[in-house]
Write a protein that holds these residues in place. Structure first.
Motif, PDB file in Angstrom:
ATOM      1  N   ALA A 186       0.852  -1.190   0.000  1.00  0.00           N
ATOM      2  CA  ALA A 186       0.000   0.000   0.000  1.00  0.00           C
ATOM      3  C   ALA A 186       0.887   1.239   0.000  1.00  0.00           C
ATOM      4  O   ALA A 186       1.923   1.263   0.660  1.00  0.00           O
ATOM      5  CB  ALA A 186      -0.893  -0.005   1.238  1.00  0.00           C
ATOM      6  N   PRO A 187       0.507   2.250  -0.750  1.00  0.00           N
ATOM      7  CA  PRO A 187       1.328   3.465  -0.777  1.00  0.00           C
ATOM      8  C   PRO A 187       1.350   4.137   0.597  1.00  0.00           C
ATOM      9  O   PRO A 187       0.355   4.137   1.315  1.00  0.00           O
ATOM     10  CB  PRO A 187       0.623   4.343  -1.811  1.00  0.00           C
ATOM     11  N   VAL A 188       2.496   4.680   0.950  1.00  0.00           N
ATOM     12  CA  VAL A 188       2.611   5.427   2.193  1.00  0.00           C
ATOM     13  C   VAL A 188       2.077   6.823   1.954  1.00  0.00           C
ATOM     14  O   VAL A 188       2.518   7.524   1.046  1.00  0.00           O
ATOM     15  CB  VAL A 188       4.081   5.484   2.673  1.00  0.00           C
ATOM     16  N   THR A 189       1.115   7.216   2.751  1.00  0.00           N
ATOM     17  CA  THR A 189       0.500   8.524   2.587  1.00  0.00           C
ATOM     18  C   THR A 189       0.966   9.465   3.699  1.00  0.00           C
ATOM     19  O   THR A 189       1.556   9.041   4.693  1.00  0.00           O
ATOM     20  CB  THR A 189      -1.029   8.402   2.626  1.00  0.00           C
ATOM     21  N   ARG A 190       0.693  10.725   3.518  1.00  0.00           N
ATOM     22  CA  ARG A 190       1.054  11.737   4.495  1.00  0.00           C
ATOM     23  C   ARG A 190       0.361  11.440   5.840  1.00  0.00           C
ATOM     24  O   ARG A 190      -0.825  11.123   5.868  1.00  0.00           O
ATOM     25  CB  ARG A 190       0.594  13.091   3.969  1.00  0.00           C
ATOM     26  N   GLU A 230      -1.747  11.795   9.117  1.00  0.00           N
ATOM     27  CA  GLU A 230      -2.870  12.660   9.478  1.00  0.00           C
ATOM     28  C   GLU A 230      -2.760  13.153  10.918  1.00  0.00           C
ATOM     29  O   GLU A 230      -3.436  14.110  11.300  1.00  0.00           O
ATOM     30  CB  GLU A 230      -4.190  11.901   9.298  1.00  0.00           C
ATOM     31  N   ASP A 267      -1.941   5.867   9.831  1.00  0.00           N
ATOM     32  CA  ASP A 267      -1.818   7.254   9.357  1.00  0.00           C
ATOM     33  C   ASP A 267      -1.266   8.176  10.445  1.00  0.00           C
ATOM     34  O   ASP A 267      -1.383   9.397  10.350  1.00  0.00           O
ATOM     35  CB  ASP A 267      -3.184   7.776   8.899  1.00  0.00           C
ATOM     36  N   GLY A 295       6.771  15.042   3.392  1.00  0.00           N
ATOM     37  CA  GLY A 295       7.001  14.095   2.301  1.00  0.00           C
ATOM     38  C   GLY A 295       8.286  14.369   1.523  1.00  0.00           C
ATOM     39  O   GLY A 295       9.233  14.867   2.105  1.00  0.00           O
ATOM     40  N   TYR A 320       5.276  12.564  -0.804  1.00  0.00           N
ATOM     41  CA  TYR A 320       4.416  11.371  -0.820  1.00  0.00           C
ATOM     42  C   TYR A 320       3.828  11.205  -2.193  1.00  0.00           C
ATOM     43  O   TYR A 320       3.548  12.174  -2.890  1.00  0.00           O
ATOM     44  CB  TYR A 320       3.287  11.521   0.222  1.00  0.00           C
TER      45      TYR A 320
END
Length: 231
Positions: A9-13, A15, A184, A229, A231
């Motif tokens: 799964a992509p690493v997201t910013r 939260e 997150d 990021g 990201y």
């Protein structure tokens, strides 16, 4: 047949960012200052050296070591751990309770030089903030004294949950209060096992290098780089 690779799964910013307290956002004033404030008589340089030497020696005392076990699971255990250590220095024994009261007093703690601007910058980015600390008392008055409490939506004090980091329940509780997924959320602290242990609960973690002096720059700008990021 061939093994099919599953794309990660992509690493997201992140939260949300959770912060440790002592050694991360705040540091307590120097022991020399605290001892001089606690004792009713002047302490000269040689006497102070002797007191600090005996405090250091106390860390090897079996009774002191024993008192540190699970010290952050309750207010009583926390008080016992610290007063046992303070009392291991003969000159401080009569004042162990005074020194412990100092530990709980907001005015004896100083935010690092980059604490406020880092919290403000995270808030400006829309990042939810929480505190997760192994501690024996409520930290909100300490943050409030410095005007730093307003940014936090969760306060997780170990003594209120009868456990210590890296218990996944502490991190999960903070995330639930902030309404964010653990994946997150970034945990920032200065203890590899306790704060870095957030990774075992599915969070990201960043462990700051060794402690900085009270009021110094802590290097919290690294947290902003992690949040930004790319990201």
């Amino acid at each position: 047949g061939p093994i099919c690779a599953v794309a990660p799964a992509p690493v997201t910013r992140p939260e949300a960012v959770l912060f440790d307290f002592s050694g991360t956002l705040f540091q307590i004033k120097a022991y020399e200052d605290r001892i001089r404030a606690a004792l009713p008589h002047p302490v000269d340089g040689s006497a102070m050296d002797a007191i600090l030497t005996s405090l250091e020696a106390g860390l090897a005392d079996p009774a002191v070591i024993g008192a540190q076990h699970a010290r952050d699971v309750s207010s009583a255990a926390h008080r016992h751990a610290f007063t046992t250590w303070y009392a291991s220095a003969p000159a401080l024994a009569p004042f162990a309770g005074v020194l412990y009261d100092q530990l709980r007093s907001p005015e004896h703690w100083l935010p690092y030089a980059d604490t406020e601007k880092t919290l403000a910058a995270l808030d400006a980015r829309g990042i939810a903030l929480g505190v997760v600390s192994d501690v024996g008392w409520d930290l909100r008055p300490t943050f409030a004294l410095h005007g730093l409490d307003r940014w936090f939506g969760s306060w997780v004090h170990s003594y209120e949950h009868a456990t210590e980091k890296p218990d996944p329940r502490l991190f999960a509780h903070a995330c639930a209060e902030l309404g964010v997924a653990q994946a997150d959320t970034l945990m920032v602290g200065d203890h590899p096992a306790k704060d870095g242990g957030a990774a075992g609960a599915g969070l990201r973690s960043y462990v700051l290098p060794g402690g900085a002096a009270p009021g110094a720059v802590r290097g919290l700008d690294a947290v902003l780089r992690l949040v930004d990021g790319p990201y």
